[in-house]
Design a protein around this motif. Structure first.
Motif, PDB file in Angstrom:
ATOM      1  N   MET A 120       6.877   7.377  21.413  1.00  0.00           N
ATOM      2  CA  MET A 120       7.283   8.248  20.314  1.00  0.00           C
ATOM      3  C   MET A 120       7.871   7.445  19.155  1.00  0.00           C
ATOM      4  N   PHE A 121       8.525   6.348  19.459  1.00  0.00           N
ATOM      5  CA  PHE A 121       9.069   5.492  18.407  1.00  0.00           C
ATOM      6  C   PHE A 121       7.936   4.925  17.550  1.00  0.00           C
ATOM      7  N   GLY A 122       6.834   4.556  18.196  1.00  0.00           N
ATOM      8  CA  GLY A 122       5.679   4.066  17.456  1.00  0.00           C
ATOM      9  C   GLY A 122       5.098   5.124  16.540  1.00  0.00           C
ATOM     10  N   VAL A 123       5.055   6.378  17.017  1.00  0.00           N
ATOM     11  CA  VAL A 123       4.566   7.476  16.185  1.00  0.00           C
ATOM     12  C   VAL A 123       5.501   7.690  14.994  1.00  0.00           C
ATOM     13  N   CYS A 124       6.805   7.597  15.253  1.00  0.00           N
ATOM     14  CA  CYS A 124       7.789   7.737  14.174  1.00  0.00           C
ATOM     15  C   CYS A 124       7.620   6.635  13.129  1.00  0.00           C
ATOM     16  N   LEU A 125       7.329   5.424  13.590  1.00  0.00           N
ATOM     17  CA  LEU A 125       7.202   4.308  12.647  1.00  0.00           C
ATOM     18  C   LEU A 125       5.986   4.444  11.744  1.00  0.00           C
ATOM     19  N   VAL A 126       4.888   4.974  12.277  1.00  0.00           N
ATOM     20  CA  VAL A 126       3.723   5.131  11.399  1.00  0.00           C
ATOM     21  C   VAL A 126       4.014   6.176  10.332  1.00  0.00           C
ATOM     22  N   ASN A 127       4.794   7.204  10.685  1.00  0.00           N
ATOM     23  CA  ASN A 127       5.206   8.194   9.696  1.00  0.00           C
ATOM     24  C   ASN A 127       6.143   7.597   8.666  1.00  0.00           C
ATOM     25  N   ALA A 167      13.416  14.052  22.807  1.00  0.00           N
ATOM     26  CA  ALA A 167      12.872  15.379  23.097  1.00  0.00           C
ATOM     27  C   ALA A 167      12.224  15.418  24.476  1.00  0.00           C
ATOM     28  N   ARG A 168      12.221  16.600  25.076  1.00  0.00           N
ATOM     29  CA  ARG A 168      11.668  16.779  26.411  1.00  0.00           C
ATOM     30  C   ARG A 168      10.346  17.539  26.424  1.00  0.00           C
ATOM     31  N   THR A 169       9.973  18.126  25.305  1.00  0.00           N
ATOM     32  CA  THR A 169       8.717  18.881  25.261  1.00  0.00           C
ATOM     33  C   THR A 169       7.890  18.446  24.057  1.00  0.00           C
ATOM     34  N   ASN A 170       6.581  18.673  24.130  1.00  0.00           N
ATOM     35  CA  ASN A 170       5.695  18.316  23.031  1.00  0.00           C
ATOM     36  C   ASN A 170       6.010  19.104  21.766  1.00  0.00           C
ATOM     37  N   ASP A 210      -2.882  13.678   7.007  1.00  0.00           N
ATOM     38  CA  ASP A 210      -1.918  14.605   7.593  1.00  0.00           C
ATOM     39  C   ASP A 210      -2.604  15.727   8.359  1.00  0.00           C
ATOM     40  N   ALA A 211      -3.768  16.163   7.874  1.00  0.00           N
ATOM     41  CA  ALA A 211      -4.505  17.223   8.564  1.00  0.00           C
ATOM     42  C   ALA A 211      -4.925  16.771   9.961  1.00  0.00           C
ATOM     43  N   PHE A 212      -5.427  15.541  10.073  1.00  0.00           N
ATOM     44  CA  PHE A 212      -5.797  15.000  11.384  1.00  0.00           C
ATOM     45  C   PHE A 212      -4.575  14.913  12.304  1.00  0.00           C
ATOM     46  N   ALA A 213      -3.452  14.447  11.762  1.00  0.00           N
ATOM     47  CA  ALA A 213      -2.246  14.284  12.577  1.00  0.00           C
ATOM     48  C   ALA A 213      -1.749  15.629  13.103  1.00  0.00           C
ATOM     49  N   VAL A 214      -1.695  16.628  12.236  1.00  0.00           N
ATOM     50  CA  VAL A 214      -1.214  17.954  12.639  1.00  0.00           C
ATOM     51  C   VAL A 214      -2.169  18.590  13.647  1.00  0.00           C
ATOM     52  N   LEU A 215      -3.466  18.520  13.365  1.00  0.00           N
ATOM     53  CA  LEU A 215      -4.453  19.111  14.271  1.00  0.00           C
ATOM     54  C   LEU A 215      -4.414  18.444  15.638  1.00  0.00           C
ATOM     55  N   GLY A 216      -4.269  17.119  15.655  1.00  0.00           N
ATOM     56  CA  GLY A 216      -4.169  16.410  16.926  1.00  0.00           C
ATOM     57  C   GLY A 216      -2.955  16.839  17.722  1.00  0.00           C
ATOM     58  N   GLY A 217      -1.819  16.998  17.047  1.00  0.00           N
ATOM     59  CA  GLY A 217      -0.613  17.449  17.727  1.00  0.00           C
ATOM     60  C   GLY A 217      -0.765  18.844  18.306  1.00  0.00           C
ATOM     61  N   LEU A 218      -1.406  19.736  17.564  1.00  0.00           N
ATOM     62  CA  LEU A 218      -1.610  21.107  18.041  1.00  0.00           C
ATOM     63  C   LEU A 218      -2.553  21.147  19.240  1.00  0.00           C
ATOM     64  N   VAL A 219      -3.624  20.365  19.184  1.00  0.00           N
ATOM     65  CA  VAL A 219      -4.563  20.305  20.315  1.00  0.00           C
ATOM     66  C   VAL A 219      -3.842  19.832  21.573  1.00  0.00           C
ATOM     67  N   ASN A 220      -2.974  18.849  21.423  1.00  0.00           N
ATOM     68  CA  ASN A 220      -2.239  18.315  22.562  1.00  0.00           C
ATOM     69  C   ASN A 220      -1.280  19.350  23.142  1.00  0.00           C
ATOM     70  N   MET A 243      -6.441  14.064  20.908  1.00  0.00           N
ATOM     71  CA  MET A 243      -5.338  13.748  20.004  1.00  0.00           C
ATOM     72  C   MET A 243      -5.343  12.261  19.651  1.00  0.00           C
ATOM     73  N   HIS A 244      -5.591  11.399  20.627  1.00  0.00           N
ATOM     74  CA  HIS A 244      -5.645   9.959  20.366  1.00  0.00           C
ATOM     75  C   HIS A 244      -6.700   9.627  19.319  1.00  0.00           C
ATOM     76  N   VAL A 245      -7.877  10.224  19.445  1.00  0.00           N
ATOM     77  CA  VAL A 245      -8.952   9.973  18.479  1.00  0.00           C
ATOM     78  C   VAL A 245      -8.539  10.456  17.095  1.00  0.00           C
ATOM     79  N   MET A 246      -7.877  11.611  17.036  1.00  0.00           N
ATOM     80  CA  MET A 246      -7.440  12.142  15.745  1.00  0.00           C
ATOM     81  C   MET A 246      -6.338  11.285  15.133  1.00  0.00           C
ATOM     82  N   VAL A 247      -5.482  10.720  15.958  1.00  0.00           N
ATOM     83  CA  VAL A 247      -4.451   9.799  15.459  1.00  0.00           C
ATOM     84  C   VAL A 247      -5.103   8.578  14.830  1.00  0.00           C
TER      85      VAL A 247
END
Length: 273
Positions: A120-127, A167-170, A210-220, A243-247
């Protein structure tokens, strides 16, 4: 390649440790509790995390080698923009590969939680790092506002990092990125309706990013398609791999947009007065 090593007997969902039971629609293919060496060996036999490892591992190697070749290091006055952008593109893939590769380590839930926080830290850093060049260029003609915006975004990102890594949930993790997304959206509006600057072609790349990132998160979160056919997508094609592919697509669009801005800025001069 999968035949180079004879893997252990894999487990079904009910027999895997509780902290690994996060997708009840993936029924089989779980690796048993393993040492670090055994986790590394799992790169060479089929299991339900193999796709997650390779969908970020292969892009990491490609980004590591190819991205520096397309970044105009010597043509940009502020070299830090190039550095943070390069790191932004690499960060989410590194944490993800480590997490998925070693998540079944004998260290148990403690090691798992540490790896998840790293992911999650890696995801935060790309943002965080990925948006800094956007802020810098958008507010290029307003140095005082630019510095304030950069500091504000870093503080907002620090808040997001804390919640994303604890966080404990997606759903809670996804919420941690809302303020960052809203901040970027305001920047995009400033480019369109205000006096923000940047390449005319970069904005569409950032919006698609951003559309890819949001859609990937929702699919997950929704866990499709495996929700509709439990067991069918255990090894390939499940929501986390999608989600990985969308990221990765999101990172590519971030790179394209940033390169558009960096090439544009070489010939731009802020209007006087």
């Amino acid at each position: 390649m999968m035949g180079l090593y004879q893997g252990p007997r894999l487990l079904d969902f009910a027999k895997t440790p509780p902290h690994l039971q996060f997708n009840k629609y993936v029924l089989t293919g779980y690796r048993p509790v393993s040492t670090a060496q055994e986790c590394l060996r799992s790169l060479f036999y089929m299991h339900n995390e193999l796709g997650n490892i390779y969908t970020h591992g292969i892009p990491f190697l490609l980004f590591l080698v190819l991205l520096p070749l397309s970044i105009p290091w010597k043509e940009v006055d502020s070299t830090w923009i190039c550095v943070v952008h390069y790191l932004a593109c690499l960060c989410p893939t590194v944490g993800s590969v480590l997490y998925h590769l070693f998540m079944n380590h004998v260290g148990g839930e403690h090691v798992y939680d540490t790896l998840l926080s790293l992911d999650m830290f890696g995801v935060c850093l790309v943002n965080t790092l990925g948006a800094l060049p956007i802020i810098y260029i958008t507010l290029l003609c307003y140095p005082a506002v630019q510095q304030t915006a950069l500091l504000a975004y870093i503080l907002i990102s620090a808040h997001g990092i804390y919640y994303a890594t604890t966080a404990r949930t997606n759903i809670t993790r996804l919420k941690a990125f809302v303020w960052q997304a809203l901040f970027r959206f305001v920047l995009f509006l400033f480019r369109v309706y205000g006096n923000g600057v940047g390449s005319p072609n970069s904005l569409r790349f950032f919006i698609i990013m951003d559309a890819f990132a949001v859609l990937g998160g929702l699919v997950n979160i929704i866990q499709i398609p495996e929700r509709f056919s439990p067991g069918l997508f255990d090894n390939w094609g499940n929501s986390h791999q999608i989600m990985h592919v969308m990221v990765i697509c999101s990172i590519i669009y971030l790179h394209w947009g940033t390169m558009e801005d960096l090439n544009w800025i070489k010939s731009f001069q802020c209007p006087t007065g």
